[in-house]
Design an enzyme around this catalytic site. Structure first.
Site, PDB file in Angstrom:
ATOM      1  N   ASN A 182       0.434  -1.116  -0.164  1.00 23.07           N
ATOM      2  CA  ASN A 182      -0.094   0.421  -0.381  1.00 23.07           C
ATOM      3  C   ASN A 182       1.075   0.995   0.484  1.00 23.07           C
ATOM      4  OD1 ASN A 182      -1.662   1.952   0.855  1.00 23.07           O
ATOM      5  ND2 ASN A 182      -2.147   1.151   2.370  1.00 23.07           N
ATOM      6  N   TRP A 183       0.862   1.760  -1.190  1.00 24.87           N
ATOM      7  CA  TRP A 183       1.935   2.941  -0.908  1.00 24.87           C
ATOM      8  C   TRP A 183       1.444   4.413  -0.905  1.00 24.87           C
ATOM      9  CZ3 TRP A 183       4.403   3.617  -6.918  1.00 24.87           C
ATOM     10  CH2 TRP A 183       5.093   2.639  -6.883  1.00 24.87           C
ATOM     11  N   LYS A 184      -0.271   4.274  -0.286  1.00 27.78           N
ATOM     12  CA  LYS A 184      -0.820   4.794   0.140  1.00 27.78           C
ATOM     13  C   LYS A 184      -0.349   7.086  -0.766  1.00 27.78           C
ATOM     14  CE  LYS A 184      -0.181   3.188   4.473  1.00 27.78           C
ATOM     15  NZ  LYS A 184      -0.049   3.488   6.375  1.00 27.78           N
ATOM     16  N   HIS A 202      -9.763   1.555   5.032  1.00 25.05           N
ATOM     17  CA  HIS A 202      -8.526   1.638   6.640  1.00 25.05           C
ATOM     18  C   HIS A 202      -8.175   2.250   7.062  1.00 25.05           C
ATOM     19  CE1 HIS A 202      -4.202   3.027   6.606  1.00 25.05           C
ATOM     20  NE2 HIS A 202      -3.793   1.675   6.238  1.00 25.05           N
ATOM     21  N   GLU A 231      -6.673   4.957   7.812  1.00 23.14           N
ATOM     22  CA  GLU A 231      -6.248   5.885   7.952  1.00 23.14           C
ATOM     23  C   GLU A 231      -7.711   7.128   6.886  1.00 23.14           C
ATOM     24  OE1 GLU A 231      -2.538   5.742   4.883  1.00 23.14           O
ATOM     25  OE2 GLU A 231      -2.054   4.972   7.177  1.00 23.14           O
ATOM     26  N   GLU A 261      -5.254  -5.103  10.662  1.00 21.04           N
ATOM     27  CA  GLU A 261      -4.441  -3.767  10.678  1.00 21.04           C
ATOM     28  C   GLU A 261      -4.569  -3.096  11.950  1.00 21.04           C
ATOM     29  OE1 GLU A 261      -2.480  -2.370   6.584  1.00 21.04           O
ATOM     30  OE2 GLU A 261      -4.015  -1.663   7.233  1.00 21.04           O
ATOM     31  N   GLY A 288       2.531   2.304  10.352  1.00 25.39           N
ATOM     32  CA  GLY A 288       3.355   3.285  10.357  1.00 25.39           C
ATOM     33  C   GLY A 288       3.791   4.070  11.362  1.00 25.39           C
ATOM     34  N   SER A 320       3.524  -1.982  10.085  1.00 28.35           N
ATOM     35  CA  SER A 320       4.996  -2.213  10.381  1.00 28.35           C
ATOM     36  C   SER A 320       5.474  -3.058   9.859  1.00 28.35           C
ATOM     37  CB  SER A 320       5.331  -1.427  11.967  1.00 28.35           C
ATOM     38  OG  SER A 320       5.302  -0.157  11.676  1.00 28.35           O
ATOM     39  N   GLY A 380       2.979  -1.420   4.032  1.00 25.69           N
ATOM     40  CA  GLY A 380       2.845   0.074   3.693  1.00 25.69           C
ATOM     41  C   GLY A 380       4.399   0.765   3.735  1.00 25.69           C
ATOM     42  N   GLY A 381       4.770   1.074   4.765  1.00 25.25           N
ATOM     43  CA  GLY A 381       6.046   1.799   4.169  1.00 25.25           C
ATOM     44  C   GLY A 381       7.120   1.187   3.640  1.00 25.25           C
TER      45      GLY A 381
HETATM   46  P1  PGA Z   1       2.576   0.831   8.018  1.00 31.92           P
HETATM   47  O1  PGA Z   1       1.583   0.913   6.720  1.00 31.92           O
HETATM   48  O2  PGA Z   1       3.717  -1.088   7.165  1.00 31.92           O
HETATM   49  O3  PGA Z   1       3.443   1.687   6.524  1.00 31.92           O
HETATM   50  O4  PGA Z   1       3.022   0.512   8.979  1.00 31.92           O
HETATM   51  C1  PGA Z   1       0.666  -0.508   6.998  1.00 31.92           C
HETATM   52  C2  PGA Z   1      -0.044   0.007   5.485  1.00 31.92           C
HETATM   53  O5  PGA Z   1      -1.291   0.970   6.919  1.00 31.92           O
HETATM   54  O6  PGA Z   1      -1.782  -0.428   5.086  1.00 31.92           O
END
Ligand code: PGA
Length: 249
Positions: A9-11, A94, A96, A166, A172, A211, A232-233
Site C-alpha cells: 500500500n503506497w498510500k 483503511h 486512515e 491492522e 507507520g 510496520s 505500507g512503508g
Molecule cells: P505500514 O502501513 O506498513 O507503513 O505500517 C501499513 C498500512 O497502513 O497498510
C-alpha cells in the site's frame, strides 16, 4: 488452500519513476510463483503501473472507490474507472480513511458492495486503536468492524473478501504487533468467520498489516492464521517488498 497475498500500500507516496524501478526489478527477479503480490498505488499512477506490470504476475490495487458509477462527485473515482486500468484489489475501510476521511461502517459496506459488483476484490481493513487495546476492547472492535460488513453480504459475496487486520497503533509507527499478538487476534477472526458459514474461516485470506518489513515478515507469516501482509512503508523499497514476497513463499 489459501494463496498467500502480499499487498503493498503506497498510500500517498511513490512516483512514476518508482513504478519503473519496480518493473525493472521484476524483469530481473520474478516473484515467487506460489505468492500473489499486488501494488496498491495512488490513482494517477494506475495507468503507468498497468502498462509497466502487464506482462508480470504483479497485480494492481486502488486505495478506495466511490459507490457511484459516475456523476457530480468532484475528486472521487468509481469502480468502472478502476476496471479500465486492470485493477484487481481495492482497499476498503483503511484506518486512515476511517479516521481522516470519515469512512463510516455504512460507507464501507457500500464500497465493498460496489467493488464486488465490478469484479474487484475488496481488502477490508479492520483494527483497534491503542486506547481500545489498552481497554481490552480489541476483539470487540475488530469483530464489530468485520460484522458491520459481513452480516449484510450473501455467502457468495463473503467468500470474495480479503480481510486485513491492522492494529492502528502499529501502522507507520515501526511498532509491529508481535507475531503472537497478531496471531491471537487473527485466529479469533477466523473462528468468528465460521459462524457465517462452516468453510468461510478456512477460505478467507487474512492479512496482517502494521510496520511489516523485510526483517519481521517471515516470523509473522509463519503463524498459521496470517496468510499474507498489507505492507505500507516497506512497499516503497523494491528490495524490502521483494524480500517480504519471498518470505511468504
Ligand atoms: P505500514 O502501513 O506498513 O507503513 O505500517 C501499513 C498500512 O497502513 O497498510
Amino acid at each position: 488452500m489459501r494463496t498467500p497475498l502480499i499487498a503493498g500500500n503506497w498510500k500517498m507516496n511513490g512516483s512514476r519513476s518508482l513504478i519503473d524501478t519496480f518493473a525493472s526489478t521484476l524483469a530481473a527477479t520474478p516473484l515467487p510463483e506460489q505468492v500473489e503480490a499486488a501494488l496498491i498505488v495512488p490513482f494517477p499512477y494506475l495507468d503507468a503501473a498497468q502498462r509497466a506490470f502487464q506482462s508480470t504476475s504483479l497485480k494492481l490495487g486502488a486505495q478506495t472507490l466511490n459507490t457511484e458509477a459516475s456523476g457530480a462527485h468532484t475528486g472521487e473515482v468509481s469502480a468502472p474507472m478502476l476496471n479500465e486500468f486492470g485493477v484487481c484489489y481495492v482497499l476498503v475501510g483503511h484506518s486512515e480513511r476511517r479516521a481522516l476521511y470519515g469512512d463510516t461502517d455504512e460507507a464501507i459496506l457500500g464500497r465493498v458492495n460496489v467493488a464486488l459488483d465490478h469484479g474487484l476484490t475488496p481488502i477490508l481493513c479492520v483494527g483497534e486503536t491503542l486506547k481500545e487495546r489498552e481497554a481490552e476492547r480489541t476483539m470487540a472492535v475488530v469483530l464489530a468492524q468485520v460484522d458491520a460488513v459481513l452480516t449484510h453480504l450473501s455467502r457468495d459475496a463473503q467468500k470474495k473478501l480479503v480481510i486485513a487486520y491492522e492494529p492502528v497503533w502499529a501502522i507507520g509507527t515501526g511498532r509491529t504487533a508481535t507475531p503472537e499478538q497478531a496471531q491471537d487476534v487473527m485466529a479469533e477472526v477466523r473462528a468468528h468467520l465460521a459462524r457465517f458459514d462452516d468453510t468461510l474461516g478456512e477460505e478467507l485470506v487474512l492479512l496482517y498489516g502494521g510496520s511489516m518489513n523485510a526483517g519481521n515478515a517471515a516470523e509473522l507469516l509463519a503463524k498459521p492464521d496470517i496468510d499474507g501482509g498489507l505492507v505500507g512503508g516497506a512497499s516503497l523499497k523494491t528490495d524490502d517488498f521483494f524480500a517480504i514476497c519471498q518470505s511468504a513463499g
